[in-house]
Design a protein around this motif. Structure first.
Motif, PDB file in Angstrom:
ATOM      1  N   PHE A 282     -48.495  -7.092  -0.035  1.00  0.00           N
ATOM      2  CA  PHE A 282     -47.937  -6.339  -1.158  1.00  0.00           C
ATOM      3  C   PHE A 282     -48.789  -5.110  -1.437  1.00  0.00           C
ATOM      4  O   PHE A 282     -49.976  -5.061  -1.100  1.00  0.00           O
ATOM      5  N   ALA A 283     -48.163  -4.109  -2.052  1.00  0.00           N
ATOM      6  CA  ALA A 283     -48.874  -2.909  -2.470  1.00  0.00           C
ATOM      7  C   ALA A 283     -49.164  -2.929  -3.959  1.00  0.00           C
ATOM      8  O   ALA A 283     -50.025  -2.177  -4.427  1.00  0.00           O
ATOM      9  N   ASP A 284     -48.431  -3.735  -4.707  1.00  0.00           N
ATOM     10  CA  ASP A 284     -48.669  -3.911  -6.138  1.00  0.00           C
ATOM     11  C   ASP A 284     -47.895  -5.126  -6.617  1.00  0.00           C
ATOM     12  O   ASP A 284     -47.064  -5.678  -5.897  1.00  0.00           O
ATOM     13  N   ASN A 285     -48.205  -5.557  -7.830  1.00  0.00           N
ATOM     14  CA  ASN A 285     -47.493  -6.681  -8.441  1.00  0.00           C
ATOM     15  C   ASN A 285     -47.679  -6.634  -9.952  1.00  0.00           C
ATOM     16  O   ASN A 285     -48.148  -5.611 -10.483  1.00  0.00           O
ATOM     17  N   HIS A 286     -47.332  -7.713 -10.646  1.00  0.00           N
ATOM     18  CA  HIS A 286     -47.352  -7.715 -12.106  1.00  0.00           C
ATOM     19  C   HIS A 286     -48.752  -7.770 -12.701  1.00  0.00           C
ATOM     20  O   HIS A 286     -48.908  -7.677 -13.921  1.00  0.00           O
ATOM     21  N   ASP A 287     -49.775  -7.903 -11.855  1.00  0.00           N
ATOM     22  CA  ASP A 287     -51.151  -8.024 -12.330  1.00  0.00           C
ATOM     23  C   ASP A 287     -52.029  -6.827 -11.987  1.00  0.00           C
ATOM     24  O   ASP A 287     -53.185  -6.783 -12.419  1.00  0.00           O
ATOM     25  N   VAL A 288     -51.536  -5.875 -11.201  1.00  0.00           N
ATOM     26  CA  VAL A 288     -52.380  -4.771 -10.731  1.00  0.00           C
ATOM     27  C   VAL A 288     -51.661  -3.443 -10.932  1.00  0.00           C
ATOM     28  O   VAL A 288     -50.436  -3.379 -11.027  1.00  0.00           O
ATOM     29  N   LEU A 308     -47.733  -1.195   5.275  1.00  0.00           N
ATOM     30  CA  LEU A 308     -47.372  -2.494   4.712  1.00  0.00           C
ATOM     31  C   LEU A 308     -46.289  -3.182   5.531  1.00  0.00           C
ATOM     32  O   LEU A 308     -46.391  -4.380   5.848  1.00  0.00           O
ATOM     33  N   PHE A 309     -45.252  -2.448   5.893  1.00  0.00           N
ATOM     34  CA  PHE A 309     -44.136  -3.061   6.619  1.00  0.00           C
ATOM     35  C   PHE A 309     -44.412  -3.179   8.118  1.00  0.00           C
ATOM     36  O   PHE A 309     -43.695  -3.900   8.805  1.00  0.00           O
ATOM     37  N   GLY A 310     -45.445  -2.506   8.610  1.00  0.00           N
ATOM     38  CA  GLY A 310     -45.791  -2.646  10.015  1.00  0.00           C
ATOM     39  C   GLY A 310     -46.817  -3.726  10.290  1.00  0.00           C
ATOM     40  O   GLY A 310     -46.896  -4.241  11.404  1.00  0.00           O
ATOM     41  N   MET A 311     -47.591  -4.107   9.288  1.00  0.00           N
ATOM     42  CA  MET A 311     -48.685  -5.063   9.494  1.00  0.00           C
ATOM     43  C   MET A 311     -48.181  -6.494   9.469  1.00  0.00           C
ATOM     44  O   MET A 311     -47.074  -6.769   9.018  1.00  0.00           O
ATOM     45  N   PRO A 312     -48.960  -7.445   9.961  1.00  0.00           N
ATOM     46  CA  PRO A 312     -48.563  -8.853   9.881  1.00  0.00           C
ATOM     47  C   PRO A 312     -48.424  -9.311   8.440  1.00  0.00           C
ATOM     48  O   PRO A 312     -49.118  -8.824   7.536  1.00  0.00           O
ATOM     49  N   GLY A 313     -47.535 -10.277   8.217  1.00  0.00           N
ATOM     50  CA  GLY A 313     -47.346 -10.839   6.890  1.00  0.00           C
ATOM     51  C   GLY A 313     -45.903 -10.782   6.441  1.00  0.00           C
ATOM     52  O   GLY A 313     -45.000 -10.379   7.175  1.00  0.00           O
ATOM     53  N   ILE A 314     -45.696 -11.192   5.198  1.00  0.00           N
ATOM     54  CA  ILE A 314     -44.380 -11.177   4.563  1.00  0.00           C
ATOM     55  C   ILE A 314     -44.395 -10.071   3.522  1.00  0.00           C
ATOM     56  O   ILE A 314     -45.042 -10.198   2.474  1.00  0.00           O
ATOM     57  N   PRO A 315     -43.731  -8.938   3.749  1.00  0.00           N
ATOM     58  CA  PRO A 315     -43.804  -7.846   2.783  1.00  0.00           C
ATOM     59  C   PRO A 315     -43.083  -8.190   1.483  1.00  0.00           C
ATOM     60  O   PRO A 315     -42.026  -8.815   1.489  1.00  0.00           O
ATOM     61  N   CYS A 316     -43.693  -7.775   0.372  1.00  0.00           N
ATOM     62  CA  CYS A 316     -43.122  -8.035  -0.951  1.00  0.00           C
ATOM     63  C   CYS A 316     -43.175  -6.761  -1.769  1.00  0.00           C
ATOM     64  O   CYS A 316     -44.240  -6.146  -1.923  1.00  0.00           O
ATOM     65  N   LEU A 317     -42.024  -6.349  -2.318  1.00  0.00           N
ATOM     66  CA  LEU A 317     -41.930  -5.194  -3.209  1.00  0.00           C
ATOM     67  C   LEU A 317     -41.910  -5.657  -4.655  1.00  0.00           C
ATOM     68  O   LEU A 317     -41.296  -6.681  -4.976  1.00  0.00           O
ATOM     69  N   TYR A 318     -42.537  -4.894  -5.529  1.00  0.00           N
ATOM     70  CA  TYR A 318     -42.527  -5.185  -6.959  1.00  0.00           C
ATOM     71  C   TYR A 318     -41.478  -4.312  -7.623  1.00  0.00           C
ATOM     72  O   TYR A 318     -41.414  -3.105  -7.373  1.00  0.00           O
ATOM     73  N   TYR A 319     -40.671  -4.913  -8.468  1.00  0.00           N
ATOM     74  CA  TYR A 319     -39.490  -4.227  -8.998  1.00  0.00           C
ATOM     75  C   TYR A 319     -39.831  -2.860  -9.601  1.00  0.00           C
ATOM     76  O   TYR A 319     -40.746  -2.712 -10.378  1.00  0.00           O
TER      77      TYR A 319
END
Length: 450
Positions: A282-288, A308-319
């Motif tokens: 993630f690049a941000d969330n409700h805590d940062v 973010l979308f190229g690296m390993p992992g499950i990408p998550c966008l914050y609304y």
């Protein structure tokens, strides 16, 4: 697992739906707004919505009163069941924030302890001491989460507490048909409890079929993520190390930082620690602080999401971040990070992210591939994601090239020789390269070897 092949979209419902910040006891049907956004989310391409706390609480959702009822400020259980149904109709799964480490002071069992003290049958549900006193002058002491006595720590070594929480999970699955849980402060949870929870997740999966696998994602900050993410406990956890490396690399013009973290975690050397794991990126969330606010160069937002979308992992966008919403942690309170939105406000950044999501969802190399740094400079990064052939699925190799500054750059590497498909431009002809690649200012390229 389905979660490894999708993009998550995180919503903090109390803020998103415009609910009062303190529970006023007035029931409103605000949670239905999430269902109204289903067509937009489907068009964006996200495959799962992660909802922060939705159950009855006193204020912010993490001070739970009742794990059986949707917060009255958001609606009813029937409202929420309808929201999940609509999201499922649009091909979007639903993961709930599960707060199992602590509850609020108004939680029904803790209220009983406050009223009856030693005589309460629930006194051992918590860590209490009747020789002391609390900050609220309860006449007994109890342990709060990290010193916060509004959040009463649950005793997860008490079998009655464990059975109550596991029954809640079963209830949520049967009543709402949710697809998994995000475990709040998973780093604080008892490991035996998480093993029990994983077995329950397996039972729920077995009852519904592998296409409805029940996912467990933990909130973790520091430490060894593999202690929690393994075959006995969690499927995934939050990757805070790479979250920090992501924005910091662009702000300091030091791409070595994120490249080091990604290699340390997912690289091919024997000492790389998380190979084969799928952490929540993630690049941000409700805590940062939001990405659009923390970047010192606003134009870096596109290449940051490109990493973010190229690296390993499950990408998550914050609304809201998909259109560049700002928000700074510590400005008045955290609700600067958790605003209300009545309607989506898509723009060019949203379209850029929609393209990244589409590429990611259809690319086995980006979902499952190994990670290898190819070229690292202070201001540019070229890395490779590759996966071997499997059954009737051919091998794939994708090069991710990122330019972090406002000047063109020419990458040089032997890996850049050959024919490549430009994954971010579906209409483009195949690209013939001879060991070099021209990058425009702030450009991102995803090149699939042909």
């Amino acid at each position: 697992m389905w979660a490894y092949e999708t993009t998550f979209y995180q919503i903090y419902p109390i803020g998103f739906c415009g609910a009062p910040l303190q529970n006023d006891g007035v029931q409103a049907h605000r949670i239905r707004r999430v269902a109204e956004w289903a067509p937009y989310l489907q068009k964006l391409g996200v495959g799962a919505v992660l909802l922060n706390p939705v159950f009855e609480s006193s204020a912010h959702g993490y001070d739970t009163r009742d794990l059986h009822r949707i917060d009255c400020r958001l609606g009813t259980n029937e409202d929420f069941a309808e929201v999940v149904r609509v999201l499922h109709e649009h091909g979007i799964r639903v993961v709930l924030d599960a707060v199992f480490n602590h509850v609020g002071r108004e939680f029904w069992a803790f209220r009983d302890v406050r009223e009856k003290r030693w005589d309460s049958p629930y006194r051992d549900w918590f860590f209490t001491n009747f020789d002391g006193n609390s900050a609220f002058n309860d006449g007994f002491w109890y342990e709060g989460w990290e010193g916060c006595f509004d959040l009463v720590k649950l005793n997860l070594r008490n079998p009655a507490v464990v059975e109550y929480l596991l029954d809640c999970v079963r209830r949520w699955r049967s009543q709402f048909m949710i697809d998994g849980l995000r475990l709040d402060v998973a780093y604080s949870l008892d490991h035996d409890f998480m093993r029990r929870l994983r077995r329950v997740a397996g039972e729920l999966t077995a009852a519904s079929g592998p296409e409805h696998e029940f996912v467990l994602i933990g909130e973790t900050l520091h430490g060894d993520y593999s202690q929690l993410v393994n075959d006995q406990m969690l499927h995934s956890c939050t990757n805070y190390e790479c979250y920090k490396g992501l924005y910091s690399s662009f702000n300091s013009q030091n791409m070595f930082e994120i490249a080091h973290s990604l290699h340390r975690q997912f690289g091919g050397d024997p000492w790389c620690i998380y190979r084969g794991l799928h952490l929540l990126s993630f690049a941000d969330n409700h805590d940062v602080t939001r990405l659009a606010s923390i970047l010192t160069e606003p134009r870096c937002i596109r290449p940051a999401y490109g990493v973010l979308f190229g690296m390993p992992g499950i990408p998550c966008l914050y609304y809201g971040s998909e259109w560049g919403q700002t928000g700074v942690k510590g400005t008045h309170d955290d609700y600067d990070l958790r605003p209300e939105f009545v309607e989506p406000a898509p723009n060019e950044l949203t379209e850029w992210l929609r393209g990244l999501i589409a590429v990611r969802s259809g690319c086995r190399a980006l979902n499952y591939g190994t990670y290898r740094n190819v070229v690292i400079t202070n201001k540019q990064l070229l890395f490779e994601r590759a996966v071997k052939a499997c059954g009737d699925q051919p091998a794939e190799r994708v090069l991710v090239a990122v330019n972090a500054v406002d000047e063109p750059f020419t990458l040089q590497a032997g890996e850049l020789a050959g024919t490549f498909a430009d994954l971010l431009d579906a209409d483009a002809e195949p690209v013939e390269l001879a060991g070099t690649l021209e990058l425009a200012p702030f450009e991102v390229r995803y090149l699939a070897a042909r």
